[in-house]
Every structure is written in C-alpha cells, then in structure tokens.
Design a protein around this motif. Structure first.
Motif, mmCIF file in Angstrom:
data_model
loop_
_atom_site.group_PDB
_atom_site.id
_atom_site.type_symbol
_atom_site.label_atom_id
_atom_site.label_comp_id
_atom_site.label_asym_id
_atom_site.label_seq_id
_atom_site.Cartn_x
_atom_site.Cartn_y
_atom_site.Cartn_z
ATOM 1 N N ILE A 83 0.842 -1.209 0.000
ATOM 2 C CA ILE A 83 0.000 0.000 0.000
ATOM 3 C C ILE A 83 0.872 1.252 0.000
ATOM 4 O O ILE A 83 0.605 2.206 -0.740
ATOM 5 N N THR A 84 1.929 1.241 0.800
ATOM 6 C CA THR A 84 2.834 2.401 0.846
ATOM 7 C C THR A 84 3.493 2.626 -0.517
ATOM 8 O O THR A 84 3.556 3.761 -1.000
ATOM 9 N N GLY A 85 3.968 1.564 -1.130
ATOM 10 C CA GLY A 85 4.597 1.680 -2.444
ATOM 11 C C GLY A 85 3.626 2.184 -3.500
ATOM 12 O O GLY A 85 3.969 3.035 -4.327
ATOM 13 N N ILE A 86 2.399 1.688 -3.482
ATOM 14 C CA ILE A 86 1.390 2.124 -4.455
ATOM 15 C C ILE A 86 1.034 3.588 -4.229
ATOM 16 O O ILE A 86 0.884 4.350 -5.186
ATOM 17 N N VAL A 87 0.924 3.998 -2.975
ATOM 18 C CA VAL A 87 0.621 5.413 -2.681
ATOM 19 C C VAL A 87 1.765 6.298 -3.177
ATOM 20 O O VAL A 87 1.523 7.357 -3.787
ATOM 21 N N ILE A 88 2.996 5.891 -2.943
ATOM 22 C CA ILE A 88 4.147 6.685 -3.394
ATOM 23 C C ILE A 88 4.163 6.789 -4.922
ATOM 24 O O ILE A 88 4.356 7.876 -5.477
ATOM 25 N N VAL A 92 3.755 10.393 -6.918
ATOM 26 C CA VAL A 92 4.787 10.835 -7.859
ATOM 27 C C VAL A 92 4.206 10.984 -9.259
ATOM 28 O O VAL A 92 4.435 11.997 -9.940
ATOM 29 N N LEU A 93 3.415 10.017 -9.693
ATOM 30 C CA LEU A 93 2.829 10.075 -11.028
ATOM 31 C C LEU A 93 1.855 11.244 -11.159
ATOM 32 O O LEU A 93 1.862 11.966 -12.162
ATOM 33 N N GLU A 94 1.020 11.473 -10.152
ATOM 34 C CA GLU A 94 0.085 12.595 -10.203
ATOM 35 C C GLU A 94 0.819 13.934 -10.182
ATOM 36 O O GLU A 94 0.403 14.880 -10.848
ATOM 37 N N SER A 95 1.914 14.017 -9.433
ATOM 38 C CA SER A 95 2.700 15.254 -9.418
ATOM 39 C C SER A 95 3.303 15.530 -10.790
ATOM 40 O O SER A 95 3.252 16.661 -11.287
ATOM 41 N N LEU A 96 3.858 14.501 -11.397
ATOM 42 C CA LEU A 96 4.428 14.674 -12.735
ATOM 43 C C LEU A 96 3.344 15.038 -13.752
ATOM 44 O O LEU A 96 3.561 15.897 -14.610
ATOM 45 N N LEU A 97 2.193 14.398 -13.648
ATOM 46 C CA LEU A 97 1.106 14.721 -14.573
ATOM 47 C C LEU A 97 0.623 16.153 -14.381
ATOM 48 O O LEU A 97 0.285 16.828 -15.359
#
Length: 160
Positions: A83-88, A92-97
């Motif tokens: 869960i922690t890895g998926i949240v990270i 990160v992906l949403e920030s880049l998007l």
C-alpha cells in the motif's frame, strides 16, 4: 470483422486512436509531443505490478528463511509495504502529470495570447486610420491653491 448490431465500438475506436497517438509521439525524436499523460494509466499499472512483484519476491525470500518469517512478511509487512509503495507511485505520477498539464495549459495560453495580440494589433491599425475624436477619460486633479496633486499617497499630498 463486423460488429454485432447495438454493440458499442466507440471505446475500441478511442483506444485505437489513443494507441496511434502514442505511437506517433514515440516517433517524435525532437520531443515536441507530450505523450506521458496518455501513457499514465499504463505507467501506473506497470509500477503497481512492479511494487507487488517486489513484495511477492521478498515474501518468497522470507519463506525460504523460515515459515514464521514468511508468514509475518506475507500477512503483516507485505500489505503495509504494498500500500505504501502504491501510494508513493500514485503521488509521484500525479505530481508529474500536474506538471505536464501546467506545461500544456501554458502552451495553449501562449497560443491564445498570440492570436489575441494579432487581433488587437489589427484593430488598433484600423482605428488609427479612422478620423475619430480623442476622448480623455481621466482628469488631472490639481489643487489650485496648494499646488499639490492627488498623485502619490492617494490623499492629495505627497509621500514623505
């Protein structure tokens, strides 16, 4: 291949067009086309799969050490790290998007500004040729007796 009557193919057509856009973007060697936003769901799925695969590998390693450590990893540590890895990955992906969307919006805004600039210059050129009276919409307010203007602090006096 013919579609059955009443079958909605718009989803398949959209996917095919999206794939064509991605392939065209991949062929853009000068990187003028941003395809990351179109590839985001695939990137997210691959990253989530990677996080789960790493956790599964670590669980298997823990089982090779002992059954107790394997069960602890599988039932306690693996869910938390997954869960922690998926949240990270998601953050990160949403920030880049968000950054990519800002770039796209800025490019669109610049195009609109250039269009507007061209239109206003064309209007200004036409108006300058017309014999229109010039109207002054503001007055210089001077106090006759004191010799002070209303410019400065907004109260009629000078700053200082």
């Amino acid at each position: 291949m013919q579609d059955k009557p009443g079958r909605d193919t718009s989803g398949w057509q959209a996917a095919r067009l999206g794939l064509a856009d991605i392939l065209r973007g991949l062929a853009d060697w000068q990187l003028r086309t941003i395809i990351t936003t179109a590839m985001a769901p695939t990137i997210y799925a691959v990253c989530v799969g990677g996080v789960l695969a790493i956790n599964l590998y670590l669980a298997l390693q823990a089982f090779q050490q002992s059954q107790a450590s394997g069960l602890v990893w599988l039932l306690l540590i693996m869910p938390i790290t997954s869960i922690t890895g998926i949240v990270i990955v998601r953050v990160v992906l949403e920030s880049l998007l968000s950054l990519f969307r800002i770039v796209v919006y800025m490019e669109s805004l610049m195009e609109q500004l250039h269009t507007l600039r061209g239109q206003t210059e064309s209007i200004a050129d036409r108006v300058e040729d017309l014999p229109l009276p010039r109207i002054q919409f503001w007055r210089n307010r001077k106090r006759g007796s004191e010799g002070k203007t209303t410019e400065g602090d907004g109260h009629g006096g000078s700053k200082g």
